[in-house]
Design a protein around this motif. Structure first.
Motif, short mmCIF file in Angstrom:
data_model
loop_
_atom_site.label_atom_id
_atom_site.label_comp_id
_atom_site.label_asym_id
_atom_site.label_seq_id
_atom_site.Cartn_x
_atom_site.Cartn_y
_atom_site.Cartn_z
N ASP A 123 -1.74 5.24 -2.65
CA ASP A 123 -1.37 6.55 -3.20
C ASP A 123 0.15 6.68 -3.21
O ASP A 123 0.79 6.61 -2.16
N GLN A 125 1.96 9.19 -3.49
CA GLN A 125 2.44 10.37 -2.79
C GLN A 125 2.26 10.27 -1.27
O GLN A 125 2.55 11.23 -0.56
N SER A 126 1.79 9.14 -0.78
CA SER A 126 1.59 8.99 0.66
C SER A 126 2.88 8.54 1.34
O SER A 126 3.93 8.44 0.71
#
Length: 251
Positions: A123, A125-126
């Motif tokens: 991900d 956005q992690s």
């Protein structure tokens, strides 16, 4: 006639000597191949004494695990020692992960990066994780073998080179993306109620060598491959990420 015989003897001797030299070179190559690791190259260059492990497999995180630099570095080292493991396999089957999420109280909650990967490495956005998480994951991957992953956090980069890299042992180190200055990132509440503040720009690379002026590292970010950074800059970034490192050793 005597002179002609002497010349024939010299030529025969030269041919035999050349044969044995070629034979020795081939044997050395076979030994390196069977051992599965290279001898750390150690020689004098324009930048002084240089140490470099040359055959650590390179693994890019690009298009696979956009925030999985730690996993990519772990897989490089595992493959170096002959383990048949992929980036996705390591991330899905061995890496502890916990979600970062907004709870009913409207606040962001998540794990300690010392205990689990914050989010998921696939991900964008992690976030990431720190040395204890990777050491635990690697040890699960090498379970029931003669290998053990140790946390060497706190040791200086020079110590890591002298103790491990010079002995053909690559080291995972926590620095920053492109060695840029880290920034204050997002913050969230951990399970114990304390707030954790993420350092934006956190990154993991594999330390594989050094000379008098800088360090050689394998960088999984954007298929950067082997990179070289000034010693002072690298030491600063390493210290800013709490001097975290791990090594995989054969018992």
């Amino acid at each position: 006639m005597k002179r002609q015989k002497n010349n024939t003897v010299r030529i025969a001797f030269a041919v035999v000597l050349a044969f044995w030299l070629i034979f020795i070179i081939v044997i050395i190559g076979v030994v390196k191949s069977l051992v599965g690791v290279s001898f750390a190259e150690n020689y004098i260059s324009d930048n002084g004494r240089q140490i470099l492990i040359k055959n650590v497999p390179y693994v890019s995180q690009e298009h696979i695990l956009p925030t999985g630099c730690e996993s990519a570095c772990a897989v490089m080292v595992l493959q170096y020692y002959g383990f048949d493991i992929s980036l996705v396999d390591f991330s899905e089957n061995y890496l502890d992960k916990q979600e970062v999420y907004y709870a009913d109280d409207g606040k962001l909650h998540g794990p300690s990066p010392y205990e689990a990967f914050a989010g998921s490495p696939d991900d964008l956005q992690s976030y990431g994780c720190y040395a204890p998480v990777i050491a635990k994951a690697v040890n699960k991957a090498v379970n029931d073998t003669d290998y053990n992953c140790l946390i060497t956090s706190g040791e200086s980069l020079e110590q890591l080179v002298d103790e491990y890299v010079s002995e053909n042992i690559p080291v995972l180190v926590w620095v920053t993306i492109n060695m840029c200055e880290p920034n204050v990132g997002d913050s969230w509440y951990m399970q114990n109620g304390e707030m954790f503040v993420w350092q934006a720009g956190e990154h993991c690379m594999v330390l594989i060598g050094s000379d008098d002026n800088g360090y050689f590292l394998l960088d999984p970010y954007k298929t950067n491959g082997i990179v070289y950074y000034d010693k002072s800059l690298t030491q600063t970034r390493y210290a800013q990420m709490s001097s975290q490192s791990v090594v995989l050793l054969e018992n």
